[in-house]
Design a protein around this motif. Structure first.
Motif, PDB file in Angstrom:
ATOM      1  N   GLU A 176       0.790  -1.139   0.020  1.00  8.67           N
ATOM      2  CA  GLU A 176       0.035  -0.026   0.152  1.00  8.67           C
ATOM      3  C   GLU A 176       0.951   1.221   0.200  1.00  8.67           C
ATOM      4  O   GLU A 176       1.922   1.277   0.966  1.00  8.67           O
ATOM      5  CB  GLU A 176      -0.937   0.009   1.123  1.00  8.67           C
ATOM      6  CG  GLU A 176      -1.797   1.113   1.208  1.00  8.67           C
ATOM      7  CD  GLU A 176      -2.928   1.134   2.172  1.00  8.67           C
ATOM      8  OE1 GLU A 176      -3.642   2.212   2.479  1.00  8.67           O
ATOM      9  OE2 GLU A 176      -2.877   0.051   3.099  1.00  8.67           O
ATOM     10  N   GLY A 177       0.734   2.088  -1.138  1.00  7.71           N
ATOM     11  CA  GLY A 177       1.529   3.307  -1.144  1.00  7.71           C
ATOM     12  C   GLY A 177       2.238   3.270  -2.710  1.00  7.71           C
ATOM     13  O   GLY A 177       1.750   2.551  -3.427  1.00  7.71           O
ATOM     14  N   PRO A 178       3.149   4.391  -2.963  1.00  4.73           N
ATOM     15  CA  PRO A 178       3.558   4.465  -4.312  1.00  4.73           C
ATOM     16  C   PRO A 178       4.088   3.379  -4.882  1.00  4.73           C
ATOM     17  O   PRO A 178       4.838   2.645  -3.987  1.00  4.73           O
ATOM     18  CB  PRO A 178       4.362   5.747  -4.179  1.00  4.73           C
ATOM     19  CG  PRO A 178       4.141   6.423  -2.969  1.00  4.73           C
ATOM     20  CD  PRO A 178       3.362   5.233  -2.000  1.00  4.73           C
ATOM     21  N   VAL A 179       3.948   3.064  -5.960  1.00  4.75           N
ATOM     22  CA  VAL A 179       4.515   1.696  -6.635  1.00  4.75           C
ATOM     23  C   VAL A 179       5.305   2.055  -8.079  1.00  4.75           C
ATOM     24  O   VAL A 179       4.642   3.145  -8.693  1.00  4.75           O
ATOM     25  CB  VAL A 179       3.679   0.456  -6.746  1.00  4.75           C
ATOM     26  CG1 VAL A 179       3.300   0.072  -5.493  1.00  4.75           C
ATOM     27  CG2 VAL A 179       2.361   1.073  -7.589  1.00  4.75           C
ATOM     28  N   ALA A 180       6.246   1.442  -8.421  1.00  6.43           N
ATOM     29  CA  ALA A 180       6.713   1.752  -9.807  1.00  6.43           C
ATOM     30  C   ALA A 180       6.518   0.540 -10.787  1.00  6.43           C
ATOM     31  O   ALA A 180       6.164  -0.524 -10.321  1.00  6.43           O
ATOM     32  CB  ALA A 180       8.421   2.100  -9.451  1.00  6.43           C
ATOM     33  N   ASP A 181       6.911   0.645 -11.960  1.00 12.18           N
ATOM     34  CA  ASP A 181       6.726  -0.380 -12.902  1.00 12.18           C
ATOM     35  C   ASP A 181       7.634  -1.582 -12.496  1.00 12.18           C
ATOM     36  O   ASP A 181       8.915  -1.367 -12.129  1.00 12.18           O
ATOM     37  CB  ASP A 181       7.075   0.285 -14.311  1.00 12.18           C
ATOM     38  CG  ASP A 181       6.955  -0.857 -15.405  1.00 12.18           C
ATOM     39  OD1 ASP A 181       6.330  -1.645 -14.940  1.00 12.18           O
ATOM     40  OD2 ASP A 181       7.721  -0.730 -16.392  1.00 12.18           O
ATOM     41  N   GLY A 182       6.879  -2.727 -12.427  1.00  9.28           N
ATOM     42  CA  GLY A 182       7.950  -3.915 -11.943  1.00  9.28           C
ATOM     43  C   GLY A 182       7.726  -4.245 -10.248  1.00  9.28           C
ATOM     44  O   GLY A 182       8.537  -5.152 -10.104  1.00  9.28           O
ATOM     45  N   ALA A 183       7.130  -3.368  -9.730  1.00  6.52           N
ATOM     46  CA  ALA A 183       7.298  -3.577  -8.321  1.00  6.52           C
ATOM     47  C   ALA A 183       6.263  -4.641  -7.931  1.00  6.52           C
ATOM     48  O   ALA A 183       5.092  -4.679  -8.491  1.00  6.52           O
ATOM     49  CB  ALA A 183       6.908  -2.121  -7.596  1.00  6.52           C
ATOM     50  N   ALA A 184       6.363  -5.180  -6.894  1.00  7.97           N
ATOM     51  CA  ALA A 184       5.661  -6.232  -6.386  1.00  7.97           C
ATOM     52  C   ALA A 184       4.390  -5.658  -5.683  1.00  7.97           C
ATOM     53  O   ALA A 184       4.595  -4.608  -4.873  1.00  7.97           O
ATOM     54  CB  ALA A 184       6.319  -7.231  -5.497  1.00  7.97           C
ATOM     55  N   VAL A 185       3.441  -6.097  -5.663  1.00  8.93           N
ATOM     56  CA  VAL A 185       2.002  -5.578  -5.298  1.00  8.93           C
ATOM     57  C   VAL A 185       1.249  -6.229  -4.125  1.00  8.93           C
ATOM     58  O   VAL A 185       0.660  -6.039  -3.460  1.00  8.93           O
ATOM     59  CB  VAL A 185       1.312  -5.017  -6.324  1.00  8.93           C
ATOM     60  CG1 VAL A 185       1.787  -3.715  -7.035  1.00  8.93           C
ATOM     61  CG2 VAL A 185       0.676  -5.820  -7.138  1.00  8.93           C
ATOM     62  N   ALA A 186       1.435  -7.463  -4.246  1.00  8.62           N
ATOM     63  CA  ALA A 186       0.849  -8.653  -3.489  1.00  8.62           C
ATOM     64  C   ALA A 186       1.797  -9.974  -3.518  1.00  8.62           C
ATOM     65  O   ALA A 186       2.546 -10.235  -4.629  1.00  8.62           O
ATOM     66  CB  ALA A 186      -0.542  -8.979  -3.828  1.00  8.62           C
ATOM     67  N   SER A 187       1.735 -10.646  -2.389  1.00 12.40           N
ATOM     68  CA  SER A 187       2.598 -12.102  -2.438  1.00 12.40           C
ATOM     69  C   SER A 187       1.552 -12.901  -1.607  1.00 12.40           C
ATOM     70  O   SER A 187       0.869 -12.642  -0.681  1.00 12.40           O
ATOM     71  CB  SER A 187       3.807 -11.990  -2.136  1.00 12.40           C
ATOM     72  OG  SER A 187       3.845 -11.600  -0.784  1.00 12.40           O
ATOM     73  N   LEU A 188       1.622 -14.231  -1.818  1.00 11.11           N
ATOM     74  CA  LEU A 188       1.058 -15.260  -1.023  1.00 11.11           C
ATOM     75  C   LEU A 188       1.998 -16.221  -0.771  1.00 11.11           C
ATOM     76  O   LEU A 188       2.622 -16.893  -1.853  1.00 11.11           O
ATOM     77  CB  LEU A 188      -0.299 -15.434  -1.890  1.00 11.11           C
ATOM     78  CG  LEU A 188      -1.431 -16.547  -1.361  1.00 11.11           C
ATOM     79  CD1 LEU A 188      -2.060 -15.626  -0.034  1.00 11.11           C
ATOM     80  CD2 LEU A 188      -2.374 -16.558  -2.137  1.00 11.11           C
ATOM     81  N   LYS A 189       1.826 -17.025   0.432  1.00 10.48           N
ATOM     82  CA  LYS A 189       2.653 -18.266   0.573  1.00 10.48           C
ATOM     83  C   LYS A 189       1.612 -19.156   0.974  1.00 10.48           C
ATOM     84  O   LYS A 189       0.846 -19.102   1.939  1.00 10.48           O
ATOM     85  CB  LYS A 189       3.848 -17.942   1.625  1.00 10.48           C
ATOM     86  CG  LYS A 189       4.896 -17.118   1.140  1.00 10.48           C
ATOM     87  CD  LYS A 189       5.828 -16.733   2.154  1.00 10.48           C
ATOM     88  CE  LYS A 189       7.101 -15.962   1.534  1.00 10.48           C
ATOM     89  NZ  LYS A 189       8.207 -15.713   2.706  1.00 10.48           N
ATOM     90  N   ILE A 190       1.534 -20.367   0.584  1.00  6.12           N
ATOM     91  CA  ILE A 190       0.638 -21.504   0.929  1.00  6.12           C
ATOM     92  C   ILE A 190       1.306 -22.767   0.876  1.00  6.12           C
ATOM     93  O   ILE A 190       2.195 -23.100   0.202  1.00  6.12           O
ATOM     94  CB  ILE A 190      -0.320 -21.515  -0.028  1.00  6.12           C
ATOM     95  CG1 ILE A 190      -1.117 -20.315  -0.466  1.00  6.12           C
ATOM     96  CG2 ILE A 190      -1.359 -22.739   0.056  1.00  6.12           C
ATOM     97  CD1 ILE A 190      -1.957 -20.358  -1.661  1.00  6.12           C
ATOM     98  N   LYS A 191       1.061 -23.644   1.899  1.00  8.93           N
ATOM     99  CA  LYS A 191       1.638 -24.786   2.055  1.00  8.93           C
ATOM    100  C   LYS A 191       1.312 -25.579   1.019  1.00  8.93           C
ATOM    101  O   LYS A 191       0.056 -25.889   0.748  1.00  8.93           O
ATOM    102  CB  LYS A 191       1.319 -25.373   3.420  1.00  8.93           C
ATOM    103  CG  LYS A 191       1.833 -26.727   3.867  1.00  8.93           C
ATOM    104  CD  LYS A 191       1.729 -27.250   5.143  1.00  8.93           C
ATOM    105  CE  LYS A 191       2.279 -28.647   5.419  1.00  8.93           C
ATOM    106  NZ  LYS A 191       1.883 -29.091   6.745  1.00  8.93           N
ATOM    107  N   ARG A 192       2.222 -26.478   0.293  1.00 10.99           N
ATOM    108  CA  ARG A 192       1.959 -26.776  -0.872  1.00 10.99           C
ATOM    109  C   ARG A 192       1.169 -28.419  -0.473  1.00 10.99           C
ATOM    110  O   ARG A 192       1.438 -29.156   0.275  1.00 10.99           O
ATOM    111  CB  ARG A 192       3.200 -27.522  -1.489  1.00 10.99           C
ATOM    112  CG  ARG A 192       3.190 -28.034  -3.174  1.00 10.99           C
ATOM    113  CD  ARG A 192       4.479 -28.538  -3.493  1.00 10.99           C
ATOM    114  NE  ARG A 192       5.205 -27.054  -3.775  1.00 10.99           N
ATOM    115  CZ  ARG A 192       5.396 -26.651  -4.827  1.00 10.99           C
ATOM    116  NH1 ARG A 192       4.564 -26.782  -5.876  1.00 10.99           N
ATOM    117  NH2 ARG A 192       6.252 -25.417  -4.778  1.00 10.99           N
ATOM    118  N   PRO A 193      -0.080 -28.249  -1.158  1.00 16.04           N
ATOM    119  CA  PRO A 193      -0.817 -29.560  -1.004  1.00 16.04           C
ATOM    120  C   PRO A 193      -0.013 -30.845  -1.026  1.00 16.04           C
ATOM    121  O   PRO A 193       0.725 -30.935  -2.141  1.00 16.04           O
ATOM    122  CB  PRO A 193      -2.082 -29.492  -2.044  1.00 16.04           C
ATOM    123  CG  PRO A 193      -1.921 -27.885  -2.320  1.00 16.04           C
ATOM    124  CD  PRO A 193      -0.636 -27.388  -2.587  1.00 16.04           C
TER     125      PRO A 193
END
Length: 311
Positions: free
Chosen positions: A191-208
């Motif tokens: 949340e905040g200013p972002v530039a081209d190529g910047a990460a905006v979200a990530s998710l880590k899930i235990k692999r099924p």
């Protein structure tokens, strides 16, 4: 006082052009979110997913020119208003360069302008000038529209006032659909200013366990055009909010000083405002922002009504 109103009207005309172009830009396929993951790496016990912003079309440079014109005319409107008050009360000043509408966030910053200017105008005018200062704000005077105008004008003297990247707002968690239960280890949103190529979200899930499973991931992002409005601390505000705030704050100064001078407040028709542009053109067609969903559809966020706009 008329020249002050003409300057304000010209700035508003530029704002309408900028607002129309902003609305049109929303409809352009200007950006997308690219997903990266390690789904094929079965050796990692975690499924790691990330979304990055890809800017396909940056904000037009012309916007910086329009913003510069808006700021220059708004600042000039304040100075023209004070100049008219000085001429009406005490005649041509001995130091014309000192006649500038003061904008102060602290009492100390107002001390010198008071010494230079208070005696050149009527007590009523000076009392009005002091009452309109950002230092009178109950909190955060550095975010008062007049102080933002002063700060941006100083920036514009030396460089473009850029529309700063994009601001990603965390609206809702990533919606996950899976035929098997999943354990979410971590979820993050920028949340905040972002530039081209910047990460905006990530998710880590235990692999099924037991092989691969189908996941349906639906993140939701909202992006706004923003301006930096302060450097101590660094603050950003939406382009719409900055433009609307400055317009209304300068308008209120002009209304106040015009009335204190015993003159009538002009109407829009008398200012010949808007012959070439739309009568009303709020950014995003009056919406606060636009949500771009994963399927490409757009949903507007309505702007709340402003009951405090000066009449």
């Amino acid at each position: 006082m008329r020249s002050a109103w003409i300057k304000w009207a010209r700035a508003v005309e530029h704002q309408r052009v900028l607002a129309r172009q902003s609305r049109e830009f929303v409809e352009v396929d200007s950006h997308e979110y690219v997903r990266f993951d390690n789904a094929s790496d079965d050796s990692d016990p975690l499924l790691r997913i990330q979304w990055r912003l890809k800017v396909k079309q940056p904000y037009p440079e012309q916007w910086s020119l329009l913003i510069g014109d808006i700021l220059t005319n708004m600042r000039a409107a304040l100075d023209h208003a004070l100049w008219a008050a000085v001429i009406a009360h005490s005649g041509p000043p001995a130091r014309p360069q000192a006649v500038q509408f003061p904008i102060a966030t602290t009492t100390n910053k107002l001390r010198q302008p008071r010494s230079d200017l208070a005696g050149l105008v009527t007590p009523e005018i000076w009392q009005a000038v002091e009452s309109l200062q950002p230092l009178r704000a109950q909190s955060e005077p550095h975010l008062h529209p007049l102080e933002i105008l002063r700060w941006l004008c100083n920036v514009d003297k030396h460089r473009f006032v850029h529309v700063v990247g994009l601001t990603s707002i965390d609206l809702t968690p990533v919606h996950i659909t899976s035929p098997t239960p999943l354990q979410i280890i971590d979820e993050w949103r920028h949340e905040g200013p972002v530039a081209d190529g910047a990460a905006v979200a990530s998710l880590k899930i235990k692999r099924p366990s037991g092989g691969r499973t189908r996941l349906d991931l639906q993140p939701t992002f909202s992006l706004l055009a923003t301006l930096q409005v302060s450097d101590d601390p660094v603050e950003h505000r939406s382009l719409q909010a900055v433009m609307d705030g400055i317009r209304d704050a300068v308008l209120w100064v002009l209304v106040t000083l015009t009335k204190e001078s015993g003159q009538p407040v002009p109407d829009a028709d008398g200012l010949e405002l808007g012959d070439l542009h739309e009568t009303v053109a709020a950014q995003y067609a009056g919406h606060l922002g636009i949500i771009r969903h994963s399927d490409g559809t757009l949903t507007p966020i309505p702007s709340p009504p402003d009951d405090n706009t000066p009449k």
